[in-house]
Design a protein around this motif. Structure first.
Motif, mmCIF file in Angstrom:
data_model
loop_
_atom_site.group_PDB
_atom_site.id
_atom_site.type_symbol
_atom_site.label_atom_id
_atom_site.label_comp_id
_atom_site.label_asym_id
_atom_site.label_seq_id
_atom_site.Cartn_x
_atom_site.Cartn_y
_atom_site.Cartn_z
ATOM 1 N N LEU A 181 0.849 -1.182 0.000
ATOM 2 C CA LEU A 181 0.000 0.000 0.000
ATOM 3 C C LEU A 181 0.886 1.234 0.000
ATOM 4 O O LEU A 181 1.923 1.254 0.654
ATOM 5 C CB LEU A 181 -0.852 0.049 1.275
ATOM 6 C CG LEU A 181 -1.759 -1.147 1.532
ATOM 7 C CD1 LEU A 181 -2.486 -0.963 2.859
ATOM 8 C CD2 LEU A 181 -2.759 -1.305 0.409
ATOM 9 N N SER A 182 0.449 2.265 -0.726
ATOM 10 C CA SER A 182 1.199 3.522 -0.640
ATOM 11 C C SER A 182 0.219 4.687 -0.658
ATOM 12 O O SER A 182 -0.909 4.562 -1.147
ATOM 13 C CB SER A 182 2.189 3.634 -1.801
ATOM 14 O OG SER A 182 1.474 3.848 -3.006
ATOM 15 N N CYS A 183 0.665 5.817 -0.096
ATOM 16 C CA CYS A 183 -0.158 7.022 -0.067
ATOM 17 C C CYS A 183 -0.008 7.735 -1.403
ATOM 18 O O CYS A 183 1.103 7.981 -1.865
ATOM 19 C CB CYS A 183 0.293 7.925 1.087
ATOM 20 S SG CYS A 183 -0.482 9.555 1.020
ATOM 21 N N ARG A 184 -1.135 8.071 -2.032
ATOM 22 C CA ARG A 184 -1.072 8.706 -3.354
ATOM 23 C C ARG A 184 -0.556 10.134 -3.271
ATOM 24 O O ARG A 184 -0.124 10.700 -4.254
ATOM 25 C CB ARG A 184 -2.465 8.729 -3.995
ATOM 26 C CG ARG A 184 -2.883 7.393 -4.553
ATOM 27 C CD ARG A 184 -3.853 7.564 -5.729
ATOM 28 N NE ARG A 184 -4.150 6.277 -6.335
ATOM 29 C CZ ARG A 184 -5.118 5.476 -5.927
ATOM 30 N NH1 ARG A 184 -5.894 5.824 -4.923
ATOM 31 N NH2 ARG A 184 -5.311 4.314 -6.511
ATOM 32 N N VAL A 185 -0.626 10.743 -2.074
ATOM 33 C CA VAL A 185 -0.225 12.142 -1.949
ATOM 34 C C VAL A 185 1.248 12.269 -1.547
ATOM 35 O O VAL A 185 2.040 12.903 -2.242
ATOM 36 C CB VAL A 185 -1.138 12.884 -0.945
ATOM 37 C CG1 VAL A 185 -0.650 14.323 -0.735
ATOM 38 C CG2 VAL A 185 -2.573 12.868 -1.449
ATOM 39 N N CYS A 186 1.639 11.622 -0.437
ATOM 40 C CA CYS A 186 3.019 11.826 0.035
ATOM 41 C C CYS A 186 3.931 10.647 -0.277
ATOM 42 O O CYS A 186 5.139 10.706 -0.059
ATOM 43 C CB CYS A 186 3.042 12.125 1.539
ATOM 44 S SG CYS A 186 2.713 10.678 2.557
ATOM 45 N N GLY A 187 3.381 9.571 -0.793
ATOM 46 C CA GLY A 187 4.231 8.448 -1.194
ATOM 47 C C GLY A 187 4.588 7.496 -0.068
ATOM 48 O O GLY A 187 5.338 6.542 -0.254
ATOM 49 N N ARG A 188 4.032 7.709 1.131
ATOM 50 C CA ARG A 188 4.316 6.807 2.248
ATOM 51 C C ARG A 188 3.997 5.358 1.863
ATOM 52 O O ARG A 188 2.981 5.091 1.214
ATOM 53 C CB ARG A 188 3.436 7.208 3.435
ATOM 54 C CG ARG A 188 3.539 6.273 4.610
ATOM 55 C CD ARG A 188 2.462 6.595 5.637
ATOM 56 N NE ARG A 188 2.945 6.354 6.984
ATOM 57 C CZ ARG A 188 2.885 5.172 7.578
ATOM 58 N NH1 ARG A 188 2.382 4.135 6.960
ATOM 59 N NH2 ARG A 188 3.335 5.034 8.809
ATOM 60 N N VAL A 189 4.879 4.450 2.253
ATOM 61 C CA VAL A 189 4.637 3.030 2.018
ATOM 62 C C VAL A 189 4.464 2.358 3.375
ATOM 63 O O VAL A 189 5.215 2.629 4.304
ATOM 64 C CB VAL A 189 5.819 2.394 1.246
ATOM 65 C CG1 VAL A 189 5.678 0.884 1.180
ATOM 66 C CG2 VAL A 189 5.908 2.979 -0.159
ATOM 67 N N TRP A 190 3.443 1.499 3.511
ATOM 68 C CA TRP A 190 3.207 0.845 4.798
ATOM 69 C C TRP A 190 4.177 -0.325 4.986
ATOM 70 O O TRP A 190 4.177 -1.264 4.177
ATOM 71 C CB TRP A 190 1.759 0.366 4.895
ATOM 72 C CG TRP A 190 0.858 1.415 5.463
ATOM 73 C CD1 TRP A 190 0.400 1.490 6.737
ATOM 74 C CD2 TRP A 190 0.329 2.550 4.777
ATOM 75 N NE1 TRP A 190 -0.377 2.614 6.898
ATOM 76 C CE2 TRP A 190 -0.435 3.284 5.711
ATOM 77 C CE3 TRP A 190 0.438 3.063 3.474
ATOM 78 C CZ2 TRP A 190 -1.101 4.462 5.397
ATOM 79 C CZ3 TRP A 190 -0.221 4.232 3.153
ATOM 80 C CH2 TRP A 190 -0.979 4.923 4.113
ATOM 81 N N GLU A 191 5.003 -0.224 6.014
ATOM 82 C CA GLU A 191 6.023 -1.245 6.257
ATOM 83 C C GLU A 191 5.899 -1.835 7.643
ATOM 84 O O GLU A 191 5.332 -1.213 8.545
ATOM 85 C CB GLU A 191 7.424 -0.630 6.108
ATOM 86 C CG GLU A 191 7.783 -0.354 4.662
ATOM 87 C CD GLU A 191 9.206 0.148 4.514
ATOM 88 O OE1 GLU A 191 9.758 0.660 5.499
ATOM 89 O OE2 GLU A 191 9.749 0.018 3.404
ATOM 90 N N CYS A 192 6.462 -3.014 7.805
ATOM 91 C CA CYS A 192 6.449 -3.655 9.118
ATOM 92 C C CYS A 192 7.404 -2.908 10.050
ATOM 93 O O CYS A 192 8.528 -2.590 9.656
ATOM 94 C CB CYS A 192 6.892 -5.109 8.990
ATOM 95 S SG CYS A 192 7.015 -5.941 10.584
#
Ligand code: ADP
Ligand code: ZN
Ligand code: ZN
Length: 722
Positions: free
Chosen positions: A433-444
């Protein structure tokens, strides 16, 4: 007499065995006896690994064991356990742990014991009483005696069946009509579920099968190691069954190793059908008591055939004549915790030790086995049907998970009401998953990997450590509500397929869908019973299932496994595709297979598509020879890990510096991704000779580990890593 005892301790630094003076009161003590011994200020359970007349320890310092426990471990297995410890750089205690009766534990007292129950048996005066020749009987007492005519019955069951009270059973015993005694009751596991095709009785062997059997049987005198290389559906299992029967006829016993019982209940079931009570089936879902009792049944020779996963290679069978390794390419034969043994390698050792025949079978054997074992071929399917045609389709530029060809093929399955199996080796809904606005990626938070969305569970999860959190609806960094989902897993594919083949049912087989006990068998059974439908899942769907009416096999993203930096990547990819292809067209209807890949020209895929395992193996062996990979060399992997960053790399450097060995190649230290909150660094040692390399690595690791400053560092050594 002096017993050399290896204490079952977790401490790596303790170097046994230790000498104990055996007093006469302990009875017979032998290699394999389990003794409770005083050890410093503790009591500990230990295993006798040797006997001697004298000890170097002064007599006044020699102590005596406290007690001996039942049952003994066969001496042959003690040797095997110690060999595993040596061969895989583990400790004697951990090696011996593999061969002890289940539930032994490390304490001074086993956790599991034989179960005893009061059992009633009919005596001759009782028989006469039934015929009217003896004392008068109450109605319920008569029923109880009648019940016992069939053989001894547990008293509690007899009370339930006859309505006769415990007191009146006791009075029958006092009158000498029955005996009541506490006897051991074996806890027997339930039989394997019935899934898939089951041959009725014993089919007449095809000429190729008969030839294969003869080649195996001629080795019963003297032993031998054979590879049964037979295409999917060529009747390998039938050959194993006959080989086991032949071993039994000669008074020998047999071990049949299977990848995972839960995934392949059909195979275990076929052995139970053929050999009945002579079979002990071991699997991971057995209770501790059941496991213990099956072990005892094998030890006593009451069961002469053991079917089970990798740990069954340590089954305590006397007079072993045969070890079968079914689907020998399967990676589950390697244990991923210390001792990191490979059951296939241990099986070779055990067979040689026992003078038994080893038969490893597969449609897609490992290069190692192809090179080293004597090959027997089963080139055709038993029913005379050809292998299904395989079509490779390129996915470059294709949007969505399914190629147009695949959609068409599934559409035909729906129209004709047939069955299909679809393989995608990725669980979950979206793989990141990633944020379309800031590019954050959900990581463990504990491992450097992305979290996978599981929509039904409403969560994102780490597939390495199991960490789970709620699926995000808002980005915690920028507050955006626009979260993009990338890639597809089996959960999403299931939904897509449901829409495509409706009204046919879709069944999902992966570790999320089958968490509960018996859940895998239940999915397989429902798919088997359904007149038509689609089975979708991870590599679990490609295991040796035999569903006669599957007409379409599909592999999605077939080259994803090729993108791993691992020298076995090609071998795995080839096996996965060839095995899935083998599930199709096993019945009266023709089958076909579609393989989707980004690069359909990949060597492993081309060979799998033409069912050419010899061609694949030839090329693979050549490549490995040039690169000195197994089977032309040995690999040893050392992983140092630590919660902080820094010590793990320093420790790996120290191991490398401490390696005193000529002519080996050392790769690394190289950082690995963080796992379960631990920073990791890896060394890979490539050596021509195994024994000296293992010894050198062990010495270097032990030297590095004793350094006080490295207390927080964990060292793990993996010989023949997978
Ligand atoms: P493999 O293990 O090579 O994939 P199996 O042993 O599962 O193949 O055999 C495939 C099917 O063919 C099974 O249903 C089995 O009962 C059947 N079979 C095996 N040998 C024969 C034979 N000689 N004649 C008829 N059917 C057979
Ligand atoms: Zn954001
Ligand atoms: Zn994790």
């Amino acid at each position: 007499m002096i017993a050399k005892v290896e204490p079952l301790t977790t401490a790596r630094a303790l170097r046994g065995p230790f000498d104990y003076a055996v007093p006469g009161r302990l009875g017979e003590v032998d290699v394999g006896s389990m003794l409770v011994v005083p050890f410093g200020r503790q009591r500990m359970l230990g295993v006798v690994v040797g006997l001697a007349d004298q000890s170097d320890v002064p007599a006044e310092r020699l102590v005596e064991p406290l007690t001996a426990l039942d049952p003994e471990v066969p001496a042959e297995l003690v040797r095997l356990g110690l060999w595993v410890a040596e061969e895989y750089c583990s400790t004697p205690a951990r090696g011996l742990g593999l061969v002890l009766p289940p539930g032994t534990g490390r304490g001074a007292r086993p956790r599991v014991k034989a179960r005893k129950a009061l059992s009633a048996e009919l005596l001759t005066p009782g028989r006469e009483a039934l015929l009217g020749g003896g004392p008068a009987l109450g109605e319920r007492q008569r029923t109880a005696l009648e019940t016992l005519r069939g053989g001894p019955v547990v008293a509690a069951d007899l009370v339930r069946a006859s309505g006769c009270s415990h007191a009146s059973l006791r009075s029958l015993a006092e009158r000498g009509l029955i005996s009541l005694e506490r006897v051991e009751q074996a806890r027997r596991p339930a039989a394997s579920p019935r899934v898939g095709a089951r041959g009725e009785g014993e089919p007449a062997l095809s000429p190729a099968q008969a030839h294969a059997l003869a080649r195996i049987v001629e080795r019963f005198d003297g032993g031998g190691q054979l590879l049964l290389h037979g295409v999917t559906g060529s009747g390998k299992t039938e050959v194993y069954l006959r080989a086991v029967a032949a071993a039994l006829e000669r008074g020998r016993s047999a071990i049949v190793l299977v990848p995972e019982i839960a995934l392949t209940p059909q195979t275990a079931g076929r052995f139970e059908d053929r050999f009945g009570d002579q079979v002990a089936v071991l699997h991971s879902k057995l209770g501790a008591g059941e496991r213990y009792d099956e072990w005892v049944r094998l030890r006593r020779g009451e069961a002469r055939v053991c079917v089970g996963p990798r740990s069954a290679v340590f089954a305590p069978l006397p007079d072993l004549g045969l070890i079968v390794i079914d689907e020998e390419h399967d990676s589950s034969y390697k244990q991923e915790q210390d001792p990191r043994y490979d059951a296939r390698h241990v099986a070779e050792r055990r067979a040689a030790q026992a003078g038994a025949v080893l038969v490893a079978g597969s449609a897609t054997p490992r290069p190692e086995s192809r090179l080293r074992l004597e090959r027997i071929e089963l080139p055709e399917r038993v029913d005379g049907r050809g292998l299904p045609p395989v079509e490779l389709v390129g996915m470059a530029g294709v949007s969505g998970a399914l190629h147009a060809r695949t959609r068409e093929a599934l559409d035909l399955v729906r129209e004709r009401e047939e069955k299909a199996i679809v393989l995608l080796n990725r669980r979950g809904w979206s793989n990141f998953l990633s944020c379309r606005v800031c590019g954050r990626v959900w990581e463990c938070p504990h491992c450097d990997v992305t979290l996978v969305l599981h929509r039904a569970a409403g969560s994102v999860a780490c597939h390495h450590c199991g960490h789970e959190e709620n699926a995000p609806s808002v980005c915690p960094d920028c507050g955006s509500v626009s979260v993009a989902r990338h890639g597809a897993g089996t959960e999403r594919l299931e939904q897509e397929l449901e829409a495509l083949v409706r009204p046919l049912p879709v069944f999902r087989l992966d570790s999320d869908a089958t968490a509960g006990r018996g859940a895998i068998a239940s999915v397989l059974e429902r798919f088997d019973r359904a007149p038509a439908g689609v089975l979708v899942g991870t590599q679990m769907v490609a295991k040796g299932h035999d569903f006669p009416d599957v007409t379409l096999g599909v592999v999605l993203d077939a080259d994803s496994t090729l993108r791993f930096p691992d020298f076995r990547a090609e071998e795995r990819t080839f096996a996965l595709v060839a095995q899935l292809a083998g599930r199709s067209g096993r019945g009266s209807r023709e089958g076909r297979v579609i393989v989707q890949a980004l690069d359909p020209a990949a060597r492993a895929l081309r060979h799998a598509a033409s069912h050419d395992s010899e061609g694949f193996l030839g090329g693979e062996l050549e490549r490995r020879k040039v690169l000195r990979y197994p089977p032309y060399g040995h690999l040893i992997r050392v992983v140092c890990s630590c919660e902080e960053q820094g010590p793990e790399a320093e420790a790996a450097d120290a191991v490398r510096a401490g390696l005193d060995l000529q002519g080996v190649m050392v790769l690394g230290p190289a950082p690995l991704f963080r796992l379960k909150g631990r920073e990791r660094s890896q060394l890979v040692i490539k050596a021509a000779e195994r024994g000296p390399a293992v010894a050198a690595v062990r010495a270097a690791v032990e030297a590095a580990a004793t350094e006080h400053s490295r207390r927080g560092v964990n060292f793990s050594v993996d010989v023949d890593p997978q």
